[in-house]
Scaffold this active site. Structure first.
Site, short mmCIF file in Angstrom:
data_model
loop_
_atom_site.label_atom_id
_atom_site.label_comp_id
_atom_site.label_asym_id
_atom_site.label_seq_id
_atom_site.Cartn_x
_atom_site.Cartn_y
_atom_site.Cartn_z
N GLN A 339 0.83 -1.21 0.00
CA GLN A 339 0.00 0.00 0.00
C GLN A 339 0.86 1.26 0.00
OE1 GLN A 339 -3.14 -0.66 -0.29
NE2 GLN A 339 -3.98 1.41 -0.24
N GLU A 366 3.10 -25.55 8.64
CA GLU A 366 3.49 -25.84 10.04
C GLU A 366 2.25 -25.78 10.94
OE1 GLU A 366 6.90 -26.09 9.66
OE2 GLU A 366 6.90 -27.27 11.48
C1 LIG Z 1 4.63 -24.55 0.75
C2 LIG Z 1 4.25 -25.64 1.68
C3 LIG Z 1 5.25 -26.41 2.27
C4 LIG Z 1 4.91 -27.47 3.13
N1 LIG Z 1 5.89 -28.28 3.65
C5 LIG Z 1 5.55 -29.41 4.32
C6 LIG Z 1 6.56 -30.35 4.71
O1 LIG Z 1 7.75 -30.16 4.48
N2 LIG Z 1 6.16 -31.49 5.34
C7 LIG Z 1 4.86 -31.75 5.62
O2 LIG Z 1 4.58 -32.81 6.17
N3 LIG Z 1 3.88 -30.87 5.27
C8 LIG Z 1 4.20 -29.71 4.62
N4 LIG Z 1 3.22 -28.81 4.24
C9 LIG Z 1 1.83 -29.12 4.54
C10 LIG Z 1 1.17 -28.14 5.52
O3 LIG Z 1 1.64 -28.36 6.81
C11 LIG Z 1 -0.35 -28.31 5.36
O4 LIG Z 1 -0.70 -27.75 4.12
C12 LIG Z 1 -1.13 -27.64 6.49
O5 LIG Z 1 -0.92 -28.32 7.70
C13 LIG Z 1 -2.65 -27.59 6.20
O6 LIG Z 1 -3.13 -28.80 5.75
P1 LIG Z 1 -4.06 -28.82 4.42
O7 LIG Z 1 -3.31 -28.07 3.39
O8 LIG Z 1 -4.43 -30.22 4.15
O9 LIG Z 1 -5.33 -27.97 4.80
P2 LIG Z 1 -6.68 -28.52 5.50
O10 LIG Z 1 -6.32 -29.32 6.71
O11 LIG Z 1 -7.53 -29.15 4.48
O12 LIG Z 1 -7.35 -27.16 5.98
C14 LIG Z 1 -8.22 -26.39 5.15
C15 LIG Z 1 -8.84 -25.29 6.00
O13 LIG Z 1 -9.63 -25.87 7.05
C16 LIG Z 1 -9.20 -25.36 8.30
N5 LIG Z 1 -9.34 -26.37 9.34
C17 LIG Z 1 -9.01 -27.69 9.27
N6 LIG Z 1 -9.27 -28.29 10.44
C18 LIG Z 1 -9.75 -27.34 11.27
C19 LIG Z 1 -10.19 -27.33 12.63
N7 LIG Z 1 -10.17 -28.42 13.40
N8 LIG Z 1 -10.65 -26.17 13.16
C20 LIG Z 1 -10.65 -25.03 12.41
N9 LIG Z 1 -10.25 -24.98 11.13
C21 LIG Z 1 -9.80 -26.10 10.58
C22 LIG Z 1 -7.73 -24.99 8.07
O14 LIG Z 1 -7.27 -24.08 9.04
C23 LIG Z 1 -7.79 -24.42 6.68
O15 LIG Z 1 -8.22 -23.09 6.74
C24 LIG Z 1 3.53 -27.73 3.41
C25 LIG Z 1 2.55 -26.92 2.84
C26 LIG Z 1 2.89 -25.91 1.98
C27 LIG Z 1 1.79 -25.10 1.36
#
Ligand SMILES: Cc1cc2nc3c(=O)[nH]c(=O)nc-3n(C[C@H](O)[C@H](O)[C@H](O)COP(=O)(O)OP(=O)(O)OC[C@H]3O[C@@H](n4cnc5c(N)ncnc54)[C@H](O)[C@@H]3O)c2cc1C
Length: 385
Positions: A339, A366
């Site tokens: 901004q 994380e």
């Molecule tokens: C660039 C990047 C690097 C990564 N590196 C690693 C890695 O090295 N190793 C590894 O193991 N993983 C890794 N991850 C995975 C990362 O930790 C997950 O993407 C993250 O934990 C969210 O899981 P998901 O993407 O399946 O989202 P989901 O679990 O499907 O969540 C979707 C939405 O629902 C919400 N939600 C889900 N459950 C609840 C609840 N109980 N209460 C409230 N809200 C909720 C979430 O907050 C989010 O807004 C990486 C991800 C990215 C994008």
């Protein structure tokens, strides 16, 4: 109460800052736009030589043994220059900490020195699956014993550093009948293991230089002694390590937020509109005041979590608070920085749009910030029960 870094921590902060400015910053914009993995990996190697790939690791295994506070300040300095490098260092540190916590003596000696020294470009932490992100206990990857081997089947997604990892720490179900989260074990998998396939690399919004890939286990065979820790008892170490990793990601967010505001503030002192520097307008001053105040609060929360970790005290709630606050403050700082640059902030001529893209994921990985709030609220409510 004493809020100063020790001499050693200051030295680590200065060394990481100098390295980041000299080696990471000049490359960061290029690596955001084009793939130059050799250059990215060369910097990781230099960081290893400086001791940054094992900051929190015992000297007995080649680490710097500098502690969580030093790790946090180094992560912030590295992220100020290159968030992709910072996330790689953070995940690497998690891998080392897990091996150090539950690996056998042979496993520690075989893997940790190679990660710390840079012989391995990085380590990978393989927990998340397509159907098990926020809820990793819902994983479906299995490991079944077959003679003197384990056979892994399933796939992990979003795995940082997968294409150049020297070792993967992998969680898989070893007892399907156990209650949720109980029948899960932890394994060390080498990249050459038969049946291990590095799948699609994600095309991400930011942090482009850091590879994020699917990792597929197709009858992947690993030796019997690749099991780390006790059978069916691996999941709690994944959860425990995520808390430490949150200090890393919060510190990363802080670094990106500071980089964005430093750039925008300098810009505001030079940009003239209505015959005056825009930094003389109260609207701009309030953005500066709010962002730096929030980032300073984030730094203090991070220091508290790291201090507690170093002192051997419980720190999971504090790490979640610090990660949640720091990463949201960083995103707000990046929003303000864009901004403050007006239209130029939305172009690739200036780095603030990259900072905004790099910061975005910090509220997601994380453990999403919604999950951090679940953890924080659970601990607080528990203390009221
Ligand atoms: C660039 C990047 C690097 C990564 N590196 C690693 C890695 O090295 N190793 C590894 O193991 N993983 C890794 N991850 C995975 C990362 O930790 C997950 O993407 C993250 O934990 C969210 O899981 P998901 O993407 O399946 O989202 P989901 O679990 O499907 O969540 C979707 C939405 O629902 C919400 N939600 C889900 N459950 C609840 C609840 N109980 N209460 C409230 N809200 C909720 C979430 O907050 C989010 O807004 C990486 C991800 C990215 C994008």
């Amino acid at each position: 109460m004493f809020l100063e870094l020790t001499q050693e921590q200051k030295l680590i902060q200065e060394t990481s800052r100098d390295f980041a400015r000299a080696e990471l910053e000049p490359l960061a914009a290029k690596l955001d736009r084009e793939d130059d993995r050799p250059a990215f990996l060369a910097n990781l190697k230099k960081l290893a030589e400086l001791g940054f790939m094992g900051l929190n690791v015992s000297a007995a295994y080649g680490g710097s043994e500098a502690g969580a506070v030093a790790f946090s300040v180094a992560m912030t300095e590295i992220a100020r220059a290159c968030a992709s490098t910072a996330v790689t260092v953070s995940v690497n540190n998690m891998v080392c900490e897990v091996i150090q916590a539950i690996g056998s003596q042979e496993q520690k000696e075989a893997y940790i020195p190679r990660i710390c020294s840079g012989e391995y470009a990085a380590g990978s932490f393989a927990l998340t699956e397509a159907g098990a992100g926020s809820d990793p206990a819902g994983m479906t990857t299995t490991a079944v014993q077959d003679g003197d081997q384990w056979v892994l089947n399933g796939s992990k997604i979003f795995i940082t550093s997968a294409p150049y990892a020297g070792v993967f720490v992998v969680w898989a179900i070893t007892d399907r009948d156990a209650p949720r989260g109980k029948g899960i074990s932890c394994f060390l998998v080498e990249p050459g293991a038969p049946g291990l396939v590095i799948g699609k690399q994600e095309e991400k919004t930011g942090q482009h230089a850091s590879a994020t890939c699917e990792v597929i286990f197709d009858d992947c065979r690993i030796p019997r002694d690749a099991l780390m820790g006790r059978l069916n008892d691996g999941f709690r170490f994944a959860v425990g390590e995520l808390a430490g990793g949150r200090i890393g990601i919060g510190s990363l967010g802080l670094g990106v937020g500071l980089a964005a505001m430093d750039f925008a503030t300098r810009y505001a002192t030079g940009r003239v509109q209505f015959g005056e520097k825009i930094s003389s307008f109260q609207a701009i001053q309030w953005m500066i005041a709010d962002a730096y105040t929030e980032l300073e609060a984030a730094r203090l929360l991070l220091m508290q979590a790291a201090f507690r970790k170093d002192a051997g005290r419980s720190f999971a709630k504090e790490a979640s608070m610090a990660k949640m606050f720091a990463t949201e403050a960083a995103n707000r700082a990046c929003y303000s920085a864009v901004q403050m640059l007006g239209g130029y902030g939305y172009t690739r001529d200036f780095p603030v749009e990259r900072y905004a893209r790099d910061a975005r994921v910090t509220t997601i990985y994380e453990g999403t910030n919604e999950i951090q709030r679940v953890i924080i609220a659970r601990e607080i409510l528990h203390s009221f029960a």
